[in-house]
Scaffold this motif. Structure first.
Motif, short mmCIF file in Angstrom:
data_model
loop_
_atom_site.label_atom_id
_atom_site.label_comp_id
_atom_site.label_asym_id
_atom_site.label_seq_id
_atom_site.Cartn_x
_atom_site.Cartn_y
_atom_site.Cartn_z
N VAL A 43 38.73 54.21 31.48
CA VAL A 43 39.96 54.16 32.28
C VAL A 43 41.03 54.99 31.58
CG1 VAL A 43 41.78 52.66 33.18
CG2 VAL A 43 39.41 51.87 33.17
N GLU A 44 41.73 55.82 32.34
CA GLU A 44 42.84 56.59 31.77
C GLU A 44 44.08 55.70 31.72
OE1 GLU A 44 45.65 60.45 32.72
OE2 GLU A 44 43.53 60.51 33.29
N VAL A 45 44.68 55.63 30.54
CA VAL A 45 45.90 54.85 30.33
C VAL A 45 46.89 55.70 29.54
CG1 VAL A 45 44.73 52.61 30.38
CG2 VAL A 45 45.00 53.82 28.20
N GLN A 46 48.07 55.17 29.37
CA GLN A 46 49.08 55.79 28.52
C GLN A 46 49.20 54.98 27.23
OE1 GLN A 46 51.28 58.62 29.41
NE2 GLN A 46 49.57 58.89 30.83
N PRO A 86 37.08 44.70 29.95
CA PRO A 86 37.83 43.44 29.99
C PRO A 86 38.45 43.16 31.36
CG PRO A 86 38.30 44.62 27.97
CD PRO A 86 37.50 45.56 28.82
N ALA A 87 39.11 44.14 31.95
CA ALA A 87 39.75 43.94 33.25
C ALA A 87 38.71 43.69 34.34
CB ALA A 87 40.61 45.15 33.61
N ALA A 88 37.64 44.49 34.34
CA ALA A 88 36.61 44.35 35.37
C ALA A 88 35.92 43.00 35.28
CB ALA A 88 35.58 45.48 35.25
N LEU A 89 35.61 42.54 34.07
CA LEU A 89 34.92 41.26 33.90
C LEU A 89 35.82 40.10 34.29
CD1 LEU A 89 32.29 39.90 32.98
CD2 LEU A 89 33.28 39.76 30.67
N ALA A 131 47.76 35.49 28.33
CA ALA A 131 46.82 36.12 29.26
C ALA A 131 47.52 37.16 30.13
CB ALA A 131 46.13 35.07 30.11
N ILE A 132 46.80 38.21 30.45
CA ILE A 132 47.29 39.27 31.33
C ILE A 132 47.15 38.82 32.79
CG2 ILE A 132 46.95 41.65 32.10
CD1 ILE A 132 48.05 41.42 29.25
N ALA A 133 48.17 39.06 33.59
CA ALA A 133 48.10 38.70 35.01
C ALA A 133 47.07 39.58 35.72
CB ALA A 133 49.47 38.86 35.67
N GLN A 136 42.85 49.56 36.59
CA GLN A 136 43.68 50.44 35.78
C GLN A 136 44.99 49.78 35.41
OE1 GLN A 136 46.70 52.17 36.13
NE2 GLN A 136 46.37 53.35 34.23
N GLU A 137 45.62 49.10 36.34
CA GLU A 137 46.90 48.45 36.10
C GLU A 137 46.76 47.32 35.07
OE1 GLU A 137 50.55 46.51 38.75
OE2 GLU A 137 48.54 46.75 39.63
#
Length: 315
Positions: free
Chosen positions: A200-203, A215-218, A257-259, A271-272
């Motif tokens: 994933v492209e991030v900044q 992590p996000a996908a799972l 935890a991330i929303a 990505q977000e």
């Protein structure tokens, strides 16, 4: 006479290192770190480029000083990673200062697993051993290594109470998804670098970079919370230093935890979500940059993006 292979050397290290006293092993690691730093190898140069981006404004002298501390931290991890298999539960717990445990323990108690986003910071092997002792079963992913090293690596991680899913295109995510739902457990994923087609492209510090989508996908696929985990070293003193058998301890911060859904209840994008945990961890790494052991290319500025796209069939 047959020369020893990398497999032989790793096998020897995993067999011998747990028996060595702490101070000579770490002293040898510090010497190796300083020699590597003085030679200014490609890995050290890349480390300096990465550190300069998360700590902009450093002078050349300050950056060199920081990279030396970084190489010493990295070699400290390397020595500990081989020795940790010989640590008692008491020694592991004495070396670790965790924060944020109650929120994660609550999730495990209600029967859910917890997905964790980690970077190559501090000592993730010791962190995994601590989690296996103090939180619950640990499930993670590891790249398959050549020359029989993978079997050695898996046996080592298993000895720490860590179950390994091999990184295999097309199978890894499905296996991880199935295994994560079998029982409450922690699923830490080292994710601060990913050059596969799934990256994933991030900044990072305002610059484009590539990290893992895992992590996000799972978390989205399972509904389990996604917790960023900051791991770094701290100096130990007094009774804690004696109990740990080391002047260095490990801080493990289980962060909020991330929303994964917005205020209306809609799922957020991979990505977000990924950008959010990257922001959290990179802010932490900026506070203790010497413990971010990133000697590889992660920023687009260092990558041949056209070649990367061709290798993934994107161009």
């Amino acid at each position: 006479m047959r020369l020893p292979t990398s497999t032989d050397l790793y096998a020897w290290a995993w067999r011998i290192a747990p028996r060595l006293p702490e101070w000579p092993a770490q002293a040898a690691g510090a010497v190796a770190a300083d020699v590597t730093w003085l030679l200014h190898t490609d890995g050290v140069k890349q480390l300096e480029r990465n550190l300069a981006r998360i700590r902009p404004g450093l002078s050349a002298r300050e950056l060199r000083r920081l990279s030396r501390a970084g190489m010493r931290s990295y070699m400290r991890y390397f020595v500990e990673a081989f020795q940790v298999a010989g640590f008692s539960r008491e020694k592991v717990l004495a070396r670790v200062r965790p924060t944020g445990v109650p929120a994660v323990a609550e999730v495990l108690t209600r029967g859910d697993s917890v997905v964790m986003a980690l970077g190559h910071s501090g000592n993730w092997d010791l962190a995994g051993a601590w989690a296996a002792y103090d939180l619950g079963p640990v499930l993670t992913v590891a790249e398959k290594l050549p020359d029989g090293l993978y079997e050695q690596f898996v046996a080592f991680r298993n000895s720490l109470g860590i179950e390994i899913v091999p990184l295999e295109d097309g199978n890894t995510f499905r296996t991880l998804l199935r295994r994560a739902g079998e029982r409450p457990q922690v699923v830490p994923l080292l994710s601060d670098r990913d050059l596969t087609r799934h990256g994933v492209e991030v900044q990072i510090a305002g610059l484009p970079a590539r990290v893992a989508a895992g992590p996000a996908a799972l978390s989205l696929a399972t509904g389990f919370p996604l917790v960023p985990v900051d791991v770094h070293y701290e100096r130990l003193r007094g009774e804690q230093r004696r109990a740990a058998g080391s002047r260095w301890g490990l801080v493990i911060r289980l962060l909020p935890a991330i929303a994964t859904h917005d205020e209306s209840g809609q799922r957020r994008g991979v990505q977000e979500i990924t950008q959010d945990w990257v922001d959290v961890l990179m802010a932490a790494y900026a506070q203790h940059p010497q413990d971010w052991h990133m000697l590889q290319k992660v920023f687009h500025a260092d990558l041949d993006m056209e070649r990367l796209a061709r290798s993934h069939g994107e161009g």
